[in-house]
Design a protein around this motif. Structure first.
Motif, PDB file in Angstrom:
ATOM      1  N   LYS B  29       0.887  -1.237  -0.306  1.00 45.60           N
ATOM      2  CA  LYS B  29      -0.061  -0.018   0.105  1.00 45.60           C
ATOM      3  C   LYS B  29       0.498   1.055   0.282  1.00 45.60           C
ATOM      4  N   GLN B  30       2.202   0.808   0.345  1.00 45.98           N
ATOM      5  CA  GLN B  30       2.926   2.355   0.328  1.00 45.98           C
ATOM      6  C   GLN B  30       4.219   1.991  -1.088  1.00 45.98           C
ATOM      7  N   PRO B  31       4.783   3.169  -1.562  1.00 43.21           N
ATOM      8  CA  PRO B  31       5.693   3.208  -2.776  1.00 43.21           C
ATOM      9  C   PRO B  31       6.566   1.996  -2.286  1.00 43.21           C
ATOM     10  N   TYR B  32       6.939   1.239  -2.833  1.00 43.64           N
ATOM     11  CA  TYR B  32       8.165  -0.013  -3.142  1.00 43.64           C
ATOM     12  C   TYR B  32       9.367   0.725  -2.388  1.00 43.64           C
ATOM     13  N   LEU B  33       9.913   1.717  -3.040  1.00 44.90           N
ATOM     14  CA  LEU B  33      10.708   2.250  -2.385  1.00 44.90           C
ATOM     15  C   LEU B  33      11.855   2.146  -1.524  1.00 44.90           C
ATOM     16  N   LEU B  34       9.956   2.774  -0.814  1.00 41.19           N
ATOM     17  CA  LEU B  34      10.317   3.281   1.028  1.00 41.19           C
ATOM     18  C   LEU B  34      10.694   1.687   1.860  1.00 41.19           C
ATOM     19  N   ALA B  36      11.893  -0.554   0.171  1.00 44.65           N
ATOM     20  CA  ALA B  36      13.898  -0.656  -1.043  1.00 44.65           C
ATOM     21  C   ALA B  36      14.321  -0.239   0.656  1.00 44.65           C
ATOM     22  N   LEU B  37      14.340   1.644   0.893  1.00 40.95           N
ATOM     23  CA  LEU B  37      15.022   1.530   1.971  1.00 40.95           C
ATOM     24  C   LEU B  37      15.771   1.275   3.769  1.00 40.95           C
ATOM     25  N   SER B 103      20.990  -0.491  14.863  1.00 41.50           N
ATOM     26  CA  SER B 103      19.651   0.042  15.702  1.00 41.50           C
ATOM     27  C   SER B 103      18.376   0.427  13.982  1.00 41.50           C
ATOM     28  N   ILE B 104      18.150  -0.325  13.888  1.00 41.73           N
ATOM     29  CA  ILE B 104      16.979   0.191  12.906  1.00 41.73           C
ATOM     30  C   ILE B 104      15.512  -0.781  12.796  1.00 41.73           C
ATOM     31  N   ASP B 105      14.703  -0.548  11.451  1.00 38.84           N
ATOM     32  CA  ASP B 105      13.438  -1.348  11.573  1.00 38.84           C
ATOM     33  C   ASP B 105      13.798  -2.187  11.334  1.00 38.84           C
ATOM     34  N   LEU B 111       7.355   1.110   9.961  1.00 34.16           N
ATOM     35  CA  LEU B 111       7.758   2.394  10.811  1.00 34.16           C
ATOM     36  C   LEU B 111       7.315   1.399  12.156  1.00 34.16           C
ATOM     37  N   GLY B 112       8.049   1.435  12.933  1.00 30.69           N
ATOM     38  CA  GLY B 112       8.276   1.773  14.248  1.00 30.69           C
ATOM     39  C   GLY B 112       8.495   0.351  14.810  1.00 30.69           C
ATOM     40  N   LYS B 114      10.603  -1.779  15.332  1.00 27.89           N
ATOM     41  CA  LYS B 114      11.645  -1.979  15.777  1.00 27.89           C
ATOM     42  C   LYS B 114      12.813  -3.636  15.797  1.00 27.89           C
TER      43      LYS B 114
END
Lengths: 189, 139
Positions: B29-34, B36-37, B103-105, B111-112, B114
Protein backbone atom coordinates in the motif's frame (compact mmCIF):
# COMPACT_ATOMS: atom_id res chain seq x y z
CA UNK A 1 -6.93 23.64 8.78
CA UNK A 2 -7.40 24.26 5.06
CA UNK A 3 -4.59 23.60 2.59
CA UNK A 4 -3.74 27.28 2.11
CA UNK A 5 -3.87 28.04 5.82
CA UNK A 6 -1.62 25.05 6.50
CA UNK A 7 0.91 26.39 4.01
CA UNK A 8 0.94 29.82 5.64
CA UNK A 9 1.29 28.23 9.06
CA UNK A 10 4.13 26.14 7.69
CA UNK A 11 6.03 29.21 6.58
CA UNK A 12 5.38 31.45 9.54
CA UNK A 13 4.97 29.30 12.58
CA UNK A 14 7.33 27.84 15.14
CA UNK A 15 10.21 26.34 13.25
CA UNK A 16 10.76 29.44 11.11
CA UNK A 17 14.53 29.68 10.68
CA UNK A 18 14.78 25.90 10.66
CA UNK A 19 13.13 25.50 7.32
CA UNK A 20 14.46 25.71 3.81
CA UNK A 21 12.86 25.78 0.42
CA UNK A 22 9.49 26.72 -0.96
CA UNK A 23 6.58 26.11 1.45
CA UNK A 24 4.33 25.21 -1.47
CA UNK A 25 6.68 22.49 -2.74
CA UNK A 26 5.00 19.24 -3.71
CA UNK A 27 6.90 17.33 -1.06
CA UNK A 28 7.74 18.35 2.48
CA UNK A 29 10.26 16.56 4.65
CA UNK A 30 10.46 16.96 8.41
CA UNK A 31 13.68 15.67 9.92
CA UNK A 32 13.59 14.72 13.58
CA UNK A 33 17.12 14.51 14.89
CA UNK A 34 19.36 14.65 17.91
CA UNK A 35 22.65 16.53 17.60
CA UNK A 36 24.45 13.93 19.70
CA UNK A 37 23.23 11.00 17.59
CA UNK A 38 25.90 9.56 15.22
CA UNK A 39 23.34 8.37 12.67
CA UNK A 40 21.87 11.88 12.60
CA UNK A 41 25.34 13.24 11.87
CA UNK A 42 25.64 10.87 8.91
CA UNK A 43 22.20 11.81 7.61
CA UNK A 44 22.98 15.51 7.94
CA UNK A 45 26.37 15.33 6.26
CA UNK A 46 25.81 12.65 3.63
CA UNK A 47 22.15 12.86 2.71
CA UNK A 48 20.62 16.20 3.62
CA UNK A 49 23.39 18.26 2.05
CA UNK A 50 22.81 16.58 -1.30
CA UNK A 51 19.04 16.72 -0.84
CA UNK A 52 19.24 20.49 -0.40
CA UNK A 53 21.21 20.88 -3.63
CA UNK A 54 19.12 18.48 -5.73
CA UNK A 55 15.62 19.11 -4.44
CA UNK A 56 15.20 21.78 -1.76
CA UNK A 57 16.95 24.65 -3.53
CA UNK A 58 15.15 23.67 -6.75
CA UNK A 59 11.76 24.14 -5.15
CA UNK A 60 10.80 20.48 -5.21
CA UNK A 61 11.06 19.74 -1.49
CA UNK A 62 10.38 21.87 1.58
CA UNK A 63 12.66 20.90 4.42
CA UNK A 64 12.01 21.42 8.12
CA UNK A 65 14.30 20.48 10.98
CA UNK A 66 12.81 19.37 14.29
CA UNK A 67 14.60 18.62 17.54
CA UNK A 68 14.22 15.26 19.24
CA UNK A 69 16.94 15.12 21.93
CA UNK A 70 17.12 11.60 23.32
CA UNK A 71 17.25 11.01 27.08
CA UNK A 72 20.44 8.96 26.85
CA UNK A 73 22.46 11.84 25.37
CA UNK A 74 23.61 14.19 28.13
CA UNK A 75 24.39 17.19 25.93
CA UNK A 76 21.84 16.93 23.14
CA UNK A 77 19.30 19.21 24.81
CA UNK A 78 21.76 22.11 25.29
CA UNK A 79 22.77 21.58 21.67
CA UNK A 80 19.14 21.69 20.57
CA UNK A 81 18.57 24.86 22.61
CA UNK A 82 21.54 26.62 21.07
CA UNK A 83 20.60 25.55 17.54
CA UNK A 84 16.97 26.61 17.99
CA UNK A 85 18.14 29.92 19.42
CA UNK A 86 20.48 30.37 16.46
CA UNK A 87 17.49 29.84 14.16
CA UNK A 88 15.96 33.01 15.63
CA UNK A 89 18.85 35.03 14.22
CA UNK A 90 19.03 33.15 10.95
CA UNK A 91 22.06 31.06 11.85
CA UNK A 92 20.54 27.58 12.19
CA UNK A 93 22.29 25.95 9.23
CA UNK A 94 25.70 27.21 10.27
CA UNK A 95 25.26 26.07 13.87
CA UNK A 96 23.78 22.70 12.89
CA UNK A 97 26.71 22.09 10.55
CA UNK A 98 29.30 22.76 13.23
CA UNK A 99 27.46 20.79 15.92
CA UNK A 100 27.44 17.72 13.71
CA UNK A 101 30.97 18.31 12.41
CA UNK A 102 32.37 18.56 15.95
CA UNK A 103 29.99 16.04 17.54
CA UNK A 104 32.84 13.70 18.54
CA UNK A 105 34.36 16.42 20.71
CA UNK A 106 31.50 18.16 22.48
CA UNK A 107 29.59 14.91 23.05
CA UNK A 108 32.56 13.79 25.19
CA UNK A 109 33.50 17.01 26.98
CA UNK A 110 30.15 18.83 27.00
CA UNK A 111 31.66 21.99 25.49
CA UNK A 112 28.67 22.66 23.24
CA UNK A 113 28.87 26.45 23.50
CA UNK A 114 32.54 26.40 22.54
CA UNK A 115 31.70 24.48 19.38
CA UNK A 116 28.91 26.89 18.44
CA UNK A 117 31.09 29.92 19.19
CA UNK A 118 33.48 28.92 16.39
CA UNK A 119 30.92 29.88 13.74
CA UNK A 120 29.26 32.93 15.32
CA UNK A 121 30.48 36.44 16.01
CA UNK A 122 30.79 37.50 19.65
CA UNK A 123 27.58 39.50 19.34
CA UNK A 124 25.69 36.63 17.74
CA UNK A 125 26.93 34.20 20.38
CA UNK A 126 25.75 36.53 23.15
CA UNK A 127 22.27 36.74 21.58
CA UNK A 128 22.10 32.97 21.03
CA UNK A 129 23.08 32.21 24.63
CA UNK A 130 20.36 34.54 25.89
CA UNK A 131 17.73 33.18 23.53
CA UNK A 132 18.62 29.58 24.39
CA UNK A 133 17.35 30.11 27.92
CA UNK A 134 14.02 31.67 26.97
CA UNK A 135 10.70 29.81 27.38
CA UNK A 136 10.05 30.35 23.66
CA UNK A 137 13.02 28.19 22.67
CA UNK A 138 12.29 25.57 25.33
CA UNK A 139 8.65 25.42 24.27
CA UNK A 140 9.60 25.01 20.63
CA UNK A 141 11.77 22.02 21.45
CA UNK A 142 9.01 20.53 23.62
CA UNK A 143 6.54 21.03 20.76
CA UNK A 144 8.91 19.22 18.37
CA UNK A 145 9.23 16.34 20.81
CA UNK A 146 5.45 16.11 21.28
CA UNK A 147 5.05 16.01 17.52
CA UNK A 148 7.66 13.26 17.31
CA UNK A 149 5.87 11.25 19.98
CA UNK A 150 2.57 11.76 18.16
CA UNK A 151 4.23 10.32 15.05
CA UNK A 152 5.35 7.33 17.17
CA UNK A 153 9.02 7.91 16.55
CA UNK A 154 11.19 5.14 17.90
CA UNK A 155 14.61 6.47 16.94
CA UNK A 156 16.55 9.31 15.43
CA UNK A 157 16.99 10.32 12.77
CA UNK A 158 13.50 9.97 11.38
CA UNK A 159 12.32 11.75 8.26
CA UNK A 160 8.63 12.22 7.64
CA UNK A 161 8.01 12.70 3.93
CA UNK A 162 4.62 14.24 3.15
CA UNK A 163 3.16 14.16 -0.34
CA UNK A 164 -0.47 14.77 -1.29
CA UNK A 165 -1.61 14.43 2.28
CA UNK A 166 0.13 11.10 2.90
CA UNK A 167 2.98 10.67 5.37
CA UNK A 168 5.86 8.31 4.69
CA UNK A 169 8.13 7.92 7.72
CA UNK A 170 11.70 6.78 7.19
CA UNK A 171 13.80 5.90 10.23
CA UNK A 172 17.56 5.67 10.44
CA UNK A 173 20.22 6.28 7.87
CA UNK A 174 19.08 6.58 4.32
CA UNK A 175 20.59 5.47 1.03
CA UNK A 176 20.52 8.70 -0.96
CA UNK A 177 20.19 6.97 -4.35
CA UNK A 178 17.09 5.12 -3.24
CA UNK A 179 15.69 8.22 -1.56
CA UNK A 180 16.23 10.15 -4.77
CA UNK A 181 14.32 7.52 -6.74
CA UNK A 182 11.50 7.66 -4.22
CA UNK A 183 11.26 11.45 -4.41
CA UNK A 184 11.31 11.35 -8.22
CA UNK A 185 8.57 8.75 -8.19
CA UNK A 186 6.42 10.86 -5.88
CA UNK A 187 7.07 14.01 -7.89
CA UNK A 188 6.08 12.19 -11.04
CA UNK A 189 2.67 11.27 -9.65
CA UNK B 1 -8.26 -32.02 23.95
CA UNK B 2 -9.36 -33.99 20.89
CA UNK B 3 -10.86 -30.82 19.43
CA UNK B 4 -7.60 -29.00 20.08
CA UNK B 5 -5.67 -31.74 18.29
CA UNK B 6 -7.99 -31.41 15.30
CA UNK B 7 -7.95 -27.64 14.98
CA UNK B 8 -4.43 -26.56 15.91
CA UNK B 9 -2.96 -27.17 12.49
CA UNK B 10 -5.66 -25.36 10.50
CA UNK B 11 -5.66 -22.59 13.11
CA UNK B 12 -1.88 -22.33 12.86
CA UNK B 13 -2.10 -22.08 9.07
CA UNK B 14 -4.70 -19.32 9.34
CA UNK B 15 -2.45 -17.40 11.74
CA UNK B 16 0.52 -17.76 9.39
CA UNK B 17 -1.60 -16.83 6.38
CA UNK B 18 -2.89 -13.72 8.16
CA UNK B 19 0.65 -12.68 9.07
CA UNK B 20 1.90 -13.07 5.50
CA UNK B 21 -1.09 -11.31 3.93
CA UNK B 22 -0.95 -8.46 6.47
CA UNK B 23 2.80 -7.99 5.97
CA UNK B 24 2.28 -7.96 2.18
CA UNK B 25 -0.59 -5.49 2.40
CA UNK B 26 1.43 -3.06 4.54
CA UNK B 27 4.22 -3.08 1.98
CA UNK B 28 2.03 -2.99 -1.14
CA UNK B 29 0.00 0.00 0.00
CA UNK B 30 3.03 2.27 -0.07
CA UNK B 31 5.72 3.02 -2.68
CA UNK B 32 8.01 -0.01 -2.99
CA UNK B 33 11.05 2.26 -2.61
CA UNK B 34 10.12 2.82 1.05
CA UNK B 35 10.48 -0.92 1.62
CA UNK B 36 13.73 -0.75 -0.37
CA UNK B 37 15.08 1.75 2.17
CA UNK B 38 14.21 -0.67 4.99
CA UNK B 39 16.00 -3.54 3.22
CA UNK B 40 19.00 -1.35 2.45
CA UNK B 41 19.33 -0.42 6.14
CA UNK B 42 20.46 -4.00 6.85
CA UNK B 43 23.56 -3.24 4.78
CA UNK B 44 23.75 -6.74 3.33
CA UNK B 45 22.82 -6.43 -0.32
CA UNK B 46 23.94 -4.33 -3.29
CA UNK B 47 21.49 -1.71 -4.44
CA UNK B 48 20.26 -3.62 -7.48
CA UNK B 49 19.33 -6.59 -5.25
CA UNK B 50 17.64 -4.30 -2.73
CA UNK B 51 15.44 -2.83 -5.44
CA UNK B 52 14.66 -6.26 -6.91
CA UNK B 53 13.73 -7.67 -3.52
CA UNK B 54 11.60 -4.64 -2.65
CA UNK B 55 9.62 -5.10 -5.84
CA UNK B 56 9.07 -8.84 -5.53
CA UNK B 57 9.06 -9.87 -1.88
CA UNK B 58 5.65 -8.39 -0.98
CA UNK B 59 4.04 -10.29 -3.86
CA UNK B 60 5.75 -13.48 -2.73
CA UNK B 61 4.44 -12.89 0.80
CA UNK B 62 0.93 -12.39 -0.58
CA UNK B 63 1.13 -15.54 -2.68
CA UNK B 64 2.37 -17.60 0.28
CA UNK B 65 -0.34 -16.17 2.51
CA UNK B 66 -3.10 -17.07 0.08
CA UNK B 67 -1.62 -20.50 -0.67
CA UNK B 68 -1.62 -21.32 3.05
CA UNK B 69 -5.41 -21.14 2.94
CA UNK B 70 -5.71 -23.58 0.03
CA UNK B 71 -7.63 -26.80 0.73
CA UNK B 72 -5.36 -28.93 -1.49
CA UNK B 73 -2.32 -30.66 -0.04
CA UNK B 74 -0.32 -30.26 -3.25
CA UNK B 75 -0.58 -26.48 -2.81
CA UNK B 76 -0.40 -26.45 0.98
CA UNK B 77 2.80 -28.48 1.43
CA UNK B 78 4.99 -26.35 -0.86
CA UNK B 79 3.41 -23.22 0.66
CA UNK B 80 4.35 -24.36 4.16
CA UNK B 81 7.84 -25.28 3.02
CA UNK B 82 8.29 -21.90 1.36
CA UNK B 83 6.87 -20.08 4.38
CA UNK B 84 9.38 -21.88 6.60
CA UNK B 85 12.30 -21.06 4.31
CA UNK B 86 11.28 -17.39 3.93
CA UNK B 87 10.65 -16.88 7.63
CA UNK B 88 13.82 -18.76 8.49
CA UNK B 89 15.79 -16.54 6.15
CA UNK B 90 14.27 -13.36 7.64
CA UNK B 91 15.01 -14.61 11.15
CA UNK B 92 18.64 -15.45 10.37
CA UNK B 93 19.20 -12.00 8.85
CA UNK B 94 17.54 -10.31 11.81
CA UNK B 95 19.66 -12.22 14.34
CA UNK B 96 22.86 -11.45 12.41
CA UNK B 97 21.97 -7.76 12.10
CA UNK B 98 21.00 -7.47 15.77
CA UNK B 99 24.28 -9.11 16.75
CA UNK B 100 26.09 -6.42 14.71
CA UNK B 101 24.48 -3.82 16.94
CA UNK B 102 22.58 -2.01 14.20
CA UNK B 103 19.65 0.04 15.40
CA UNK B 104 17.17 -0.22 12.53
CA UNK B 105 13.55 -0.94 11.83
CA UNK B 106 12.83 -4.61 11.18
CA UNK B 107 10.96 -3.73 7.96
CA UNK B 108 8.55 -6.58 8.64
CA UNK B 109 5.44 -4.60 9.52
CA UNK B 110 6.13 -0.97 8.72
CA UNK B 111 7.68 1.86 10.71
CA UNK B 112 8.07 1.55 14.45
CA UNK B 113 8.71 -2.18 14.29
CA UNK B 114 12.19 -1.89 15.71
CA UNK B 115 14.67 -4.74 15.42
CA UNK B 116 15.12 -5.98 18.97
CA UNK B 117 14.34 -8.80 21.42
CA UNK B 118 10.55 -8.52 20.91
CA UNK B 119 10.65 -8.65 17.13
CA UNK B 120 13.18 -11.50 17.30
CA UNK B 121 10.94 -13.42 19.66
CA UNK B 122 7.93 -12.83 17.46
CA UNK B 123 9.66 -13.90 14.26
CA UNK B 124 11.32 -16.83 15.98
CA UNK B 125 7.90 -18.06 17.08
CA UNK B 126 6.60 -17.72 13.52
CA UNK B 127 9.53 -19.74 12.14
CA UNK B 128 8.87 -22.41 14.74
CA UNK B 129 5.15 -22.50 13.89
CA UNK B 130 5.83 -22.70 10.16
CA UNK B 131 8.44 -25.39 10.70
CA UNK B 132 6.17 -27.56 12.82
CA UNK B 133 3.23 -27.17 10.44
CA UNK B 134 5.49 -28.04 7.52
CA UNK B 135 6.76 -31.13 9.33
CA UNK B 136 3.25 -32.25 10.26
CA UNK B 137 2.02 -31.73 6.70
CA UNK B 138 4.13 -34.71 5.69
CA UNK B 139 1.72 -36.99 7.65
Amino acid sequence: MTGAAALVARAQGAGAGKTRGVPMAAISIEVFSDFQCPACKMLHEQTLRQLVVDYVDRGKVYLRHREFPLPGHAFSRPAAQLATAAAKIGRYDRVADVLFARQDYWSRDGQVEAAVATVLSADEMKKVKQLALTPEVRNEIEADMREGEAQKLSQTPTMIITHKGRNYPIAGQVNYNILRRLLDQLLGQ
Amino acid sequence: MQILKKIWQPAGRVVLAAVFVYAAWLKLKQPYLLFALSIDAYGLLPEWAVIGLARTLPWLELAIGLALLAPWKRVLRPALALATVVLGGFFAVMVFTYARGLSIDCGCFGLGDKLGPLSLLRDGALVALAGVLCWKSRD
